[in-house]
Design an enzyme around this catalytic site. Structure first.
Site, PDB file in Angstrom:
ATOM      1  CB  ALA A  57      -0.955  -0.022   1.189  1.00 46.31           C
ATOM      2  CG  MET A  58       2.019   5.143  -2.120  1.00 43.37           C
ATOM      3  SD  MET A  58       3.851   4.915  -1.470  1.00 43.37           S
ATOM      4  CE  MET A  58       3.969   6.915  -1.062  1.00 43.37           C
ATOM      5  CG  HIS A  60       2.861   1.006   7.495  1.00 42.63           C
ATOM      6  ND1 HIS A  60       3.911   0.678   8.257  1.00 42.63           N
ATOM      7  CD2 HIS A  60       3.317   1.522   6.434  1.00 42.63           C
ATOM      8  CE1 HIS A  60       5.277   0.986   7.649  1.00 42.63           C
ATOM      9  NE2 HIS A  60       4.600   1.565   6.403  1.00 42.63           N
ATOM     10  CD  GLU A  61       0.856   2.055   3.776  1.00 42.99           C
ATOM     11  OE1 GLU A  61       1.443   3.178   3.412  1.00 42.99           O
ATOM     12  OE2 GLU A  61       1.378   0.997   3.892  1.00 42.99           O
ATOM     13  CG  HIS A  96       3.891   6.109   6.009  1.00 43.49           C
ATOM     14  ND1 HIS A  96       5.184   6.570   6.468  1.00 43.49           N
ATOM     15  CD2 HIS A  96       3.808   4.988   5.374  1.00 43.49           C
ATOM     16  CE1 HIS A  96       6.118   5.301   6.107  1.00 43.49           C
ATOM     17  NE2 HIS A  96       4.933   4.437   5.421  1.00 43.49           N
ATOM     18  CD  GLU A 136       8.414   3.046   4.395  1.00 43.06           C
ATOM     19  OE1 GLU A 136       7.677   2.506   5.307  1.00 43.06           O
ATOM     20  OE2 GLU A 136       7.747   3.500   3.762  1.00 43.06           O
TER      21      GLU A 136
HETATM   22  N1  PHE Z   1       5.638   3.493   1.171  1.00 40.67           N
HETATM   23  C1  PHE Z   1       4.998   2.332   1.234  1.00 40.67           C
HETATM   24  C2  PHE Z   1       4.928   1.864   2.494  1.00 40.67           C
HETATM   25  O1  PHE Z   1       4.380   2.128   3.421  1.00 40.67           O
HETATM   26  C3  PHE Z   1       5.683   1.056   0.413  1.00 40.67           C
HETATM   27  C4  PHE Z   1       5.741   1.496  -1.235  1.00 40.67           C
HETATM   28  C5  PHE Z   1       7.036   1.826  -1.685  1.00 40.67           C
HETATM   29  C6  PHE Z   1       4.606   1.545  -2.010  1.00 40.67           C
HETATM   30  C7  PHE Z   1       6.989   2.027  -3.007  1.00 40.67           C
HETATM   31  C8  PHE Z   1       4.682   1.643  -3.057  1.00 40.67           C
HETATM   32  C9  PHE Z   1       6.133   1.859  -3.693  1.00 40.67           C
HETATM   33  O2  PHE Z   1       5.730   1.095   3.134  1.00 40.67           O
HETATM   34 ZN    ZN Z   2       5.730   2.423   4.965  1.00 44.99          ZN
END
Ligand code: PHE
Ligand code: ZN
Length: 872
Positions: free
Chosen positions: A269-270, A304-305, A308, A327
C-alpha cells in the site's frame, strides 16, 4: 532498459537543488493511451544551494514533451534539451518565475505500475519512489516540497475523481460527455506523495471528529460490487486514527481521508497524502473471503499507511538514503498499535520471527546493507526488511535504552522541531539525545553498519561469593572487502532464574564494548541465564545453554518471549543433531521428552491461545540454515525437519487431539484477537497432528473443508491437507477452486497453497500452473502467489538438487523483467542464500544467475540484485 552499466548514487553526494518548486497546478486530461498533463509551477532560486545560475534540470521518463513556457513565453526547441531521463533548460530567471510544461503519457502501456497506469479500467498512480517523473517533468526527489492543486478531467463514465488534499470543486465540461474535479492540498509535500484516481468505483463512507475538533470525512473506494467487503478496513482506519491521537498525540490534518483499493499494485500500500492507495488484498475482507491473518494484516497496513501521515508526510525524508527514517519508525508505530489492539506478547514473537526469516538472511548475505545504506543503483531495491524491520528494531532499542518516558518526549520533540521538514536520521536521533540527555553517538552505528551482531555468552557462578559473572563478546561477520566492524551499543534484557524457577534477578544491561563483563551480587543459587529478553536487540546469541536449562526456561521464564524462545532453541538443537547425523539412538527419546515439556504450557489455560499456538511453531528453514552456515545439503535438511516435526506430532498426539477439539467453535466468526487466537491454536494442533499422519486428521480436514463457515477454516484445511498422502489434497483443492474461481484474491490463495506444498518436484507443478488459464504475469498478486511463495516458501522445491527450482525462477525473472522490473527484482532476491548450499546446488544456482545477468536488455533493478548476489 539498460544498455550500459547503471549508475550508482551515493549518500555523500547529496546536494540541494538549485531551485525550489513551491507551487504546482496540475491539469490531467485523462485518456487511456494519450493522457495530457499540464503542470504550472512556481519556482525560485534555492537559498540552500551553492550553485550559481545553474541549469534547470528536471527528471522525466517515458513521457512526451509537448511544450515548455517560462513566465508565459513558449521556449524555442533550442532553449532546452530533452533526453531519456531529463529535461534541461539552459537559462532561467534568477528570481521567482513560472514554468509551464505540457506533456503526454500512455497509462495503458504502463506495465511497470509506476507513474500513471490503469488497473482494471481504473486510472491510478504510484509515485514512490520515482514514479512522478513518469507523469510530468519535475524535481522528483523528496526534499522538494510544493503545494499542489489538481484538476482532473475525465469521461462521466468515470464518476469518481480523486486526488490529494481537500475537494475544491467539480462540474461538467460543457458540450462534452466529460466532467472535472479539483483538489487542493494545503500541506507542502514531495512529489512521491502525489496521487490521482479516476474510475467507476464502489465506496463506503463514514466520518470522525478528531481530538482537535476537525470533522473528517472518510471514504474507501473499491471495485464495484465489493463495497460489502470494506467494513473491517473502515473500522481499522478509525481505530488507527484514535490510537495515534492517544499514543503519539497526532491528529489528522485534512477534511477528507480517502483510501482506494486496486487489484494491480507492486507493493502492499501507499501513504499518498489524504489518498492512500492499496493493493486490494489489504482492504477487502469478509469472514468468507479473508483469513485471520488477512484481517490482522489489513488492520496493521491501514494503520501503517495512516501513521505515515505524520511520520513520512508531515516530516519526510531529505533523500532516499533516509528511507528508514519514515519506514522503520512507521513500522515501529504499527507494531505498537497491533500490540495494543491484540496480544503484545504474541506480536513480539511474530515480529521477531519475521526479522529472523527475512532480515537476518539479507544481513548475512550478499544483499546486506545497513538500515541507512550509503549507495544504491535502483532505490526500489531498498524497500527491504533491513530498512523496514531492522529500522523498527533500532527505534525500539532507542526506546529501551532511554526509557518509555524519554522516548515519548523525544517523539514530541521530533514532531515539533521537524514538522514540514525533509529530515535526516541524524535529526531524528538528536531529538532522543536532547530528550534523554543520553549520548547516542555509538548507538548511531546501528544505522550505518550492516550485518547482524553475534554475541557470545558465558557465565560463571561463584557459590561462595554468591556472585554471577557474565562475559559477553560481540562481533559482526565481515564480508569480502569490508572495513573492520565496530562494536555496537545494545540494550540486553536479562533475567537470572533460580533452580526452582523463581527469578533471582532481572533488569537490563548495556553492552558497548567488544568484550565486556557484568557481575551480579547476592545471587543465592546457581542461576539459569535468560538473556536478550523480549529480543531487546536484533542479534544472534551464541550461548551453549544445556537442555536442562532450556527446559527450565520453557517451564518458568517470566519473559514470555524467552519462554517461547527456549522451546525454539530446543527444537533447533534437535533438528540440527538429526541433520548432522549426531543423534544416535537417543534422538526419538529426546524429541519425546521435548514434546512432554511442551505439553504443560500447551494446555495451560492461563496462557492465551494465540501464544500457545506459537509454542507449536517448528523453527523455519531460514533459522536452521543460518545455524548450519555453509555447505547445506537441502535434502538432508528437509528430511531432518520433516522427521522432527512428525516425531513431535506423535509425541504430542493426544494433547493435539484434545486441544483441537476443545478449541472448536460454532460461534459466528469474529476477527478479534481472542477469537482468532483460538482458531490459531485449533489449526496449529491440526497441522502438527497431520504432520504425524494421525488417523483422525483426514476426516477432520474433510469436515473442516466441507462445513467451513469462514475462510480461515477453508484455507487452513487446504494448506494442511497438502501434507497428507492419498486423494484428499486433490479433493480439497478442487473444491476450493470450484467454489472460489470467480474471486481473484481467492484464486491467489489457491495458487499459493500449491506453490507452498513441499516436494522435490514442486517446480514442475508450478511450471504447469503457469499455463493455467487464471495465471498471468501481469498482476503482481498472482505472480507473488505462485512464484514468490514457491521461491521463498518452498524450501525443497526451490532448492531441489536437480536445479529445476532455480531454472524455473530464472526463466520467470527474465520473462517478468520485460514487463515489470520491480516485481522481477523482488523475485530475484530469492537467490540471496545460494552460496550457503553444497557444491551441487551452488553450481546450478550460479549458472542461472549468470544466465539472468547475460540477458539483454536487463533492468537496473534486476541487474543490481543479481550482480550483488553473485559478487559477495
Ligand atoms: N511507502 C509504502 C509503505 O508504506 C511502500 C511502497 C513503496 C509502496 C514504494 C509503493 C512503492 O511502506
Ligand atoms: Zn511505509
Amino acid at each position: 532498459m539498460r544498455t550500459e552499466t547503471p549508475k550508482t548514487i551515493f549518500l555523500k553526494d547529496y546536494k540541494p537543488t538549485p531551485y525550489n518548486i513551491d507551487n504546482v497546478r496540475l491539469t490531467f486530461r485523462l485518456h487511456d493511451t494519450e493522457t495530457l498533463v499540464r503542470a504550472e509551477m512556481k519556482l525560485k532560486p534555492n537559498k540552500a544551494s551553492k550553485a550559481k545560475k545553474a541549469l534547470l534540470e528536471l527528471d522525466g521518463e517515458k513521457i512526451k514533451l509537448l511544450s515548455v513556457a517560462i513566465n508565459g513565453e513558449l521556449l524555442a526547441p533550442t532553449e532546452y534539451v530533452v533526453s531519456e531521463h531529463k529535461l534541461t533548460i539552459k537559462t532561467v530567471p534568477q528570481k521567482a518565475f513560472t514554468l509551464a510544461i505540457e506533456s503526454q503519457c500512455d497509462p495503458k502501456a504502463n506495465t511497470e505500475l509506476s507513474g500513471l497506469y490503469m488497473s482494471n479500467g481504473v486510472f491510478c498512480t504510484q509515485c514512490e519512489a520515482e514514479g512522478f517523473r513518469r507523469i510530468t517533468y519535475f524535481y522528483d526527489r523528496p526534499d522538494v516540497l510544493a503545494k499542489y492543486h489538481v484538476r482532473i478531467e475525465a469521461p462521466k463514465a468515470m464518476p469518481v475523481l480523486l486526488s490529494n488534499g481537500n475537494p475544491a470543486g467539480n462540474g461538467s465540461i460543457s458540450g462534452t460527455d466529460r466532467h472535472f474535479a479539483e483538489w487542493d492540498d494545503p500541506h507542502p509535500k514531495p512529489s512521491y506523495l502525489f496521487a490521482l484516481v479516476a474510475g467507476d468505483l464502489g465506496s463506503v463512507h463514514s466520518d470522525i471528529i478528531t481530538s482537535e475538533g476537525r470533522h473528517v470525512h472518510l471514504g474507501i473506494y473499491v471495485e464495484k460490487g465489493k463495497d460489502n467487503r470494506c467494513a473491517w478496513a473502515m473500522e481499522s482506519l478509525k481505530a488507527s486514527m484514535r490510537w495515534d491521537e492517544k499514543v503519539f498525540k497526532r491528529a489528522y490534518d485534512l477534511d477528507v481521508f480517502n483510501i482506494v483499493a486496486v487489484s494491480d499494485f507492486n507493493m502492499g500500500a501507499m501513504e499518498n497524502k489524504g489518498l492512500n492507495i492499496f493493493n486490494d488484498k489489504y482492504i477487502l475482507a469478509l469472514p468468507q473471503t479473508a483469513t485471520d491473518t488477512d484481517f490482522e494484516l489489513i488492520e496493521a497496513i491501514i494503520a501503517h499507511e495512516y501513521f505515515h501521515n505524520w511520520t513520512g508526510n508531515r516530516i519526510t525524508c531529505r533523500d532516499w538514503f533516509q528511507l528508514c527514517l519514515k519506514e522503520g519508525l512507521t513500522v515501529f508505530r504499527d507494531q505498537e498499535f497491533t500490540s495494543d489492539m491484540r496480544s503484545r506478547d504474541v506480536k513480539r514473537i511474530d515480529d521477531v520471527q519475521d526479522v529472523r526469516a527475512r532480515q537476518f538472511p539479507e544481513d548475512f548475505g550478499p544483499l546486506q546493507h545497513p538500515p541507512r545504506p550509503n549507495a544504491y543503483i535502483e532505490i526500489n531495491n531498498f524497500y527491504t526488511s533491513t530498512v523496514y524491520e531492522k529500522g523498527a528494531e533500532v527505534c525500539r532499542m532507542i526506546q529501551t535504552l532511554i526509557g518509555a518516558a524519554a522516548f515519548a518526549k523525544g517523539m514530541q520533540l521530533y514532531f515539533k522541531r521537524h514538522d514540514g521538514d525533509a529530515a535526516t536520521v541524524e535529526d531524528f536521533v538528536k531529538c532522543f539525545e536532547d530528550a534523554s540527555k543520553k549520548k547516542l553517538k555509538q548507538f548511531f552505528r546501528w544505522y550505518e553498519q550492516a550485518g547482524t551482531p553475534q554475541v557470545a555468552v558465558s557465565g560463571k557462578y561463584d557459590a561462595k561469593k554468591k556472585t554471577y559473572m557474565l562475559n559477553l563478546t560481540q562481533s559482526v561477520k565481515r564480508l569480502k572487502g569490508q572495513p573492520a566492524k565496530l562494536p555496537l551499543h545494545m540494550p540486553l534484557g536479562l533475567g537470572l532464574i533460580g533452580p526452582d524457577g523463581r527469578e533471582l534477578h532481572s533488569g537490563m544491561i548495556e553492552l558497548t564494548k567488544a568484550k565486556q563483563s557484568f557481575t551480579f551480587k547476592n545471587i543465592l543459587a546457581k542461576p539459569v541465564l535468560s538473556l536478550n529478553r523480549g529480543f531487546s536487540a536484533p542479534i544472534v546469541l551464541k550461548h551453549r545453554a544445556t537442555e536442562r536449562d532450556l527446559l527450565l526456561q520453557l517451564a518458568y521464564d517470566s519473559d514470555s518471549f524467552n519462554r517461547w524462545e527456549a522451546g525454539q532453541e530446543l527444537a533447533k538443537k534437535l533438528i540440527l543433531e538429526r541433520y548432522h547425523g549426531k543423534h544416535g539412538n537417543q534422538w526419538p527419546q529426546k524429541v519425546a521428552e521435548f514434546a512432554e515439556a511442551l505439553r504443560h504450557p500447551l494446555t495451560d489455560t492461563s496462557l492465551d491461545e494465540a501464544y500457545r499456538a506459537k509454542l507449536l511453531d517448528v523453527p523455519p528453514y531460514e533459522e536452521l540454515m543460518a545455524a548450519i552456515g555453509k555447505e547445506i545439503d537441502p535434502e538432508k535438511l528437509y528430511s531432518a525437519h520433516e522427521e522432527f516435526t512428525a516425531k513431535l506430532g506423535e509425541g504430542l498426539h493426544d494433547t493435539l487431539h484434545e486441544v483441537y477439539t476443545s478449541t472448536e467453535s460454532h460461534a459466528a466468526y469474529k476477527p478479534d484477537a481472542a477469537s482468532s487466537g483460538k482458531r490459531a491454536l485449533h489449526y496449529a494442533a491440526l497441522s502438527l497432528a497431520t504432520r504425524a499422519q494421525a488417523t483422525w486428521v483426514e476426516e477432520a480436514l474433510r469436515q473442516e473443508s466441507q462445513h467451513a463457515t469462514n475462510m480461515t477454516a477453508e484455507y487452513s484445511a487446504l494448506r494442511i491437507s497438502t501434507r497428507l498422502r492419498g486423494a484428499l489434497p486433490e479433493e480439497l483443492s478442487k473444491r476450493f477452486f470450484d467454489a472460489h474461481n470467480s474471486d481473484p484474491l481467492l484464486i491467489d490463495k489457491w495458487f499459493a497453497a500449491q506453490a507452498l506444498a513441499p516436494s522435490e518436484s514442486a517446480a514442475d507443478r508450478v511450471r504447469t500452473l503457469m499455463s493455467h488459464k487464471d495465471f498471468t504475469v501481469k498482476t503482481p498478486n498472482r505472480v507473488y502467489a505462485l512464484l514468490r511463495n514457491f521461491i521463498g516458501g518452498n524450501f525443497i522445491g526451490f532448492h531441489a538438487p536437480d536445479g529445476a527450482g532455480y531454472k524455473l525462477a530464472a526463466d520467470v525473472i527474465i520473462a517478468i523483467d520485460a514487463i515489470n522490473p520491480q516485481v522481477a527484482s523482488r523475485l530475484a532476491t530469492g537467490f540471496r542464500t545460494w552460496r550457503m548450499f553444497d557444491a551441487g546446488n551452488r553450481k546450478k544456482a550460479e549458472a542461472e544467475l549468470q544466465r539472468i545477468l547475460a540477458t539483454k536488455p536487463l533492468s537496473p533493478d534486476v541487474f543490481e540484485i543479481i550482480s550483488r548476489t553473485l559478487k559477495a
